[in-house]
Design an enzyme around this catalytic site. Structure first.
Site, mmCIF file in Angstrom:
data_model
loop_
_atom_site.group_PDB
_atom_site.id
_atom_site.type_symbol
_atom_site.label_atom_id
_atom_site.label_comp_id
_atom_site.label_asym_id
_atom_site.label_seq_id
_atom_site.Cartn_x
_atom_site.Cartn_y
_atom_site.Cartn_z
ATOM 1 N N ARG A 437 8.673 50.849 11.365
ATOM 2 C CA ARG A 437 8.502 52.268 11.687
ATOM 3 C C ARG A 437 7.254 52.461 12.579
ATOM 4 O O ARG A 437 6.465 53.386 12.378
ATOM 5 C CB ARG A 437 8.374 53.108 10.412
ATOM 6 C CG ARG A 437 8.895 54.525 10.593
ATOM 7 C CD ARG A 437 8.456 55.460 9.483
ATOM 8 N NE ARG A 437 9.143 56.750 9.585
ATOM 9 C CZ ARG A 437 8.662 57.884 9.131
ATOM 10 N NH1 ARG A 437 7.497 57.920 8.517
ATOM 11 N NH2 ARG A 437 9.339 58.998 9.271
ATOM 12 N N ASP A 472 3.134 58.795 0.520
ATOM 13 C CA ASP A 472 4.292 58.082 1.073
ATOM 14 C C ASP A 472 3.925 56.638 1.424
ATOM 15 O O ASP A 472 2.745 56.293 1.573
ATOM 16 C CB ASP A 472 4.754 58.846 2.326
ATOM 17 C CG ASP A 472 6.233 58.662 2.628
ATOM 18 O OD1 ASP A 472 6.855 57.766 2.047
ATOM 19 O OD2 ASP A 472 6.753 59.424 3.455
ATOM 20 N N CYS A 520 6.188 58.323 -3.132
ATOM 21 C CA CYS A 520 7.367 58.304 -2.282
ATOM 22 C C CYS A 520 7.307 57.016 -1.481
ATOM 23 O O CYS A 520 6.218 56.525 -1.178
ATOM 24 C CB CYS A 520 7.295 59.521 -1.353
ATOM 25 S SG CYS A 520 8.533 59.550 -0.047
ATOM 26 N N ASP A 542 15.577 59.949 0.015
ATOM 27 C CA ASP A 542 15.685 60.810 1.196
ATOM 28 C C ASP A 542 17.075 61.421 1.291
ATOM 29 O O ASP A 542 17.311 62.304 2.105
ATOM 30 C CB ASP A 542 15.409 60.000 2.469
ATOM 31 C CG ASP A 542 13.920 59.844 2.715
ATOM 32 O OD1 ASP A 542 13.133 60.522 2.029
ATOM 33 O OD2 ASP A 542 13.549 59.044 3.586
HETATM 34 C C1 DGJ Z 1 9.763 59.307 4.249
HETATM 35 C C2 DGJ Z 1 9.924 60.272 3.113
HETATM 36 O O1 DGJ Z 1 10.848 59.783 2.198
HETATM 37 C C3 DGJ Z 1 10.348 61.626 3.660
HETATM 38 O O2 DGJ Z 1 10.545 62.524 2.607
HETATM 39 C C4 DGJ Z 1 9.307 62.129 4.614
HETATM 40 O O3 DGJ Z 1 8.121 62.398 3.929
HETATM 41 C C5 DGJ Z 1 9.077 61.114 5.715
HETATM 42 N N1 DGJ Z 1 8.795 59.815 5.177
HETATM 43 C C6 DGJ Z 1 7.952 61.552 6.621
HETATM 44 O O4 DGJ Z 1 7.638 60.600 7.541
#
Ligand code: DGJ
Length: 722
Positions: A437, A472, A520, A542
């Site tokens: 990413r 995250d 997350c 997601d």
């Molecule tokens: C991955 C997360 O799972 C999403 O909910 C979101 O926060 C994106 N990253 C943002 O880059």
């Protein structure tokens, strides 16, 4: 009451419902004799005979005899032919270990693990079973704890080099459980991005079966969990034993069926991401594993894990608190927002009753896409010219709390941080770093990086009125190298990374006890008991498509309770599947966890806004039950078109039933749903239909539930005791 009884040849851990029995065989081998329903006394003779051992516990260790001994902590190198729990390399390059009993000590309370997440508290007893290899000078203390309110045995192991030579741990499992037969199905949770935690069930066959991760996180693809269920075990009945790691990094969870058709369950750090050098005087602690047993099917197993999470894993003021209904702007705007756009979304959220507005990715550096700025945690004045504080205050002014997204473990090559500190990234000298990413991973084994990450987040939290953080983590490990670690410690990096991360999270938890943290990882890629110890909720996936979520939340619930699952209503067509589902289905599924929204409510038609208002009002009244009630799975989305589950309040006077059918079927009768968890002696009213039924009837005969027509038809019913 938890109790540990030590006799000459046995150690028996038990509470009112389960027993765990260890035998000390001749010569001091710690043998595993029994784990299951509580027994008063254990003779051991039968089990030893089953393994082909003398019934009196005597033992000749010649002829690879260890290969047939059910051991608590088997080591490689001296006749053990199965995969063992421990591999120790001595200074001369050989690997062998001969662990013999030294002592067994009992203590009140639950042991803790320095620097690692671990279950805590409650009425518990701890056993410290010390074993020693005299030649190596290695002490291994096996830690066990038993609780009174959950049928859980917690385990870990402590390694101390008391000799004069360096030793290298090449494997140091958290848990090994030798079972006298292999008549089990193995249940694991496997998935991928946007389809986390599919329930996979397969019959044990000779050889090894496992799930694992070398992704540096527990991962989207596999969970650090394994259950062994007797064939025929269902949700409601059958014998299951299951284990999970309280750990968030690379792991191994597997079973080996070896000679005598005996099964060995093992969980721990993944050897491909691990060795640990123990210089004389040094110590190492393995992450914790938790083990449960139930004869009440998968429902019984989940109840134990849920109890563990609620009472012994999640800490802080949010542990039993109503979680705020949130709206997150990610799918509403992605990176394209400014202050006014956010406030327009927040105003509508406040109007319908949302309680927390979360600003997701894109607020810092110059991050207009995912290819820059991670590490530069400074507000982007192009998008938010008045700064974060001003935005947070305006959101507060609307009566909402304010939350913020971070991805603190990462560094973008296009960032001031990378330009100033390229050495902060994990890397292998001379190799072009592999990006994931468009980003690299910070080397959290370094103290300076740990301090940077702590300060980056803490400074923003100190300078702005922030109530919630979404933490995250969006890529897998590669280029696993540190510019600071010496070669002989380089393989320690993945675990040192986790220790560094846990240290940062511990400091943040201590310094910001009023901030609610949600973890997350590209959705639910780090949904594990380790993360839950620091952050009381986890973004489940997601994928917010209601039908996919039925499967994802079902699988997740095998181990994790509703209060740990972030679950939101998103827009249609759904951004991950392109499917259009009714708002009712999306809401019914999402309200079975930490409820929220992932869309711009201004874009909903007025009729749906009315529905949203009603749902939010309902969730507020039922929240305690929905989050902290006992969760029972009724109809599995893995077995047909229907998903149903029910959450029942602790006093069994209130329950919320969720039933969703994915595809409409012609000429199908409304099913009888046999409910669970109610009080058979109470009479319940179904609030939405007005009908009244006895708890016994609802559980034995069932409730006939009529669905609306169309695909993704869904109902949510409230049952209340009269
Ligand atoms: C991955 C997360 O799972 C999403 O909910 C979101 O926060 C994106 N990253 C943002 O880059």
């Amino acid at each position: 009451m938890p109790d540990i009884i030590i006799t000459e040849k046995q150690i028996h851990l038990r509470n009112d419902r389960i027993s765990y029995v260890i035998g000390i065989l001749e010569g001091g081998i710690a043998a595993h004799l029994y784990f299951g329903k509580r027994v008063e006394a254990f003779s051991a003779a039968s089990v030893l005979r089953r393994w082909g051992l003398p019934e009196d516990g005597s033992l000749s260790l010649q002829n690879c005899a260890l290969n047939h001994v059910p051991q608590e902590y088997p080591a490689y190198g001296l006749g053990e032919m199965r995969e063992g729990a421990l591999i120790v390399r001595a200074a001369d390059g050989t690997a062998s270990c001969d662990l013999r009993f030294v002592s067994a000590e009992i203590a009140d309370g639950k042991y803790g693990l320095e620097g690692l997440p671990a279950s805590f508290g409650g009425n518990a007893k701890t056993l410290r079973l010390k074993l020693r290899d005299e030649l190596l000078g290695l002490d291994v203390t096996l830690l066990y704890a038993i609780f009174d309110n959950c049928d859980i045995i917690a385990r870990s192991a402590l390694f101390e080099n008391r000799g004069g030579q360096p030793l290298t741990l090449e494997r140091a499992a958290s848990l090994c459980l030798d079972l006298p037969d292999c008549d089990y199905d193995l249940i694991t949770l496997s998935g991928d991005w946007a389809r986390e935690r599919d329930v996979i069930r397969r019959k044990l066959t000779p050889g090894e079966m496992s799930v694992s991760s070398i992704r540096g996180a527990s991962s989207l693809l596999a969970s650090p969990f394994a259950a062994l269920a007797r064939p025929g075990t269902t949700e409601a009945s059958g014998e299951v034993l299951a284990a999970a790691l309280v750990y968030s990094g690379s792991f191994y969870a597997g079973v080996e069926v070896g000679s005598r058709h005996a099964a060995r369950l093992m969980l721990g750090l993944n050897d491909r991401h691990f060795t640990w050098l123990l210089q004389p005087g040094e110590a190492f602690t393995a992450p914790e594993a938790v083990l449960t047993w139930s004869e009440d099917g998968f429902d019984g197993m989940s109840a134990q894990f849920h109890c563990l999470c609620a009472e012994h894993i999640v800490r802080g003021k949010f542990a039993h608190a109503p979680r705020p209904i949130l709206l997150n702007n990610w799918e509403a705007t992605y990176f394209g927002f400014d202050e006014e756009k956010l406030l327009t979304i927040a105003r509508k959220a406040a109007e319908v009753g949302v309680e927390l507005f979360v600003l997701d990715d894109g607020w810092f550096g110059h991050r207009d896409s995912d290819n820059s700025s991670l590490g530069d945690w400074v507000v982007d004045r192009r998008k938010l010219p008045n700064g974060l504080r001003s935005l947070a205050e305006k959101v507060h002014g609307l009566g909402l709390k304010f939350g913020l997204w971070f991805e603190p473990e990462m560094i973008s090559p296009d960032s001031d941080l990378y330009r100033t500190h390229p050495e902060y990234a994990m890397q292998i000298r001379g190799r072009t770093p592999i990006e994931g990413r468009n980003q690299l991973i910070l080397d959290l084994s370094r103290a300076d990086v740990q301090d940077f990450v702590y300060s980056a987040v803490a400074d923003v939290l100190r300078e702005n009125p922030i109530d919630y953080v979404k933490w995250d983590m969006n890529r897998n490990f590669s280029n696993v190298g540190s510019l600071q670690l010496p070669p002989e410690r380089m393989r320690e990096l993945p675990h040192r990374y986790m220790l560094g991360l846990y240290g940062v999270l511990e400091r943040l938890q201590a310094d910001f006890p009023d901030v609610l943290f949600e973890s997350c990882s590209s959705g639910g890629g780090r949904f594990d008991l380790g993360m839950l110890y620091y952050m009381p909720q986890t973004w489940c996936s997601d994928n917010t498509d209601a039908l996919c979520r039925c499967r994802i939340q079902w699988g997740t619930s095998l181990v994790f309770p509703p209060f740990s699952m972030g679950s939101h209503v998103s827009a249609v067509p759904n951004h991950q599947t392109g499917r259009i589902t009714p708002i009712r289905a999306r809401a019914n599924v999402a309200m079975s966890g930490c409820f929220g929204f992932e869309l711009d409510l201004n874009k909903l038609p007025e009729s749906e806004i009315e529905e949203v208002k009603a749902v939010i009002a309902r969730v507020k009244t039922l929240r305690q039950t929905l989050l902290y009630g006992r969760f029972h799975r009724l109809l599995s989305p893995f077995e047909g078109h229907d998903t149903a589950w029910i959450t029942v309040s602790e006093d069994r006077r209130e329950a919320v039933l969720m039933f969703t059918r994915d595809l409409a079927q012609p000429d199908t009768d409304a099913p009888m749903l046999r409910l669970r968890g109610l009080d058979p002696a109470l009479i319940y009213t179904v609030e939405e239909t007005g009908e009244t039924c006895g708890g016994d009837e609802l559980m034995r005969s069932g409730l006939c539930v009529a669905l609306p027509g169309g695909d993704a038809a869904s109902v949510s019913l409230t049952l209340r005791a009269l």
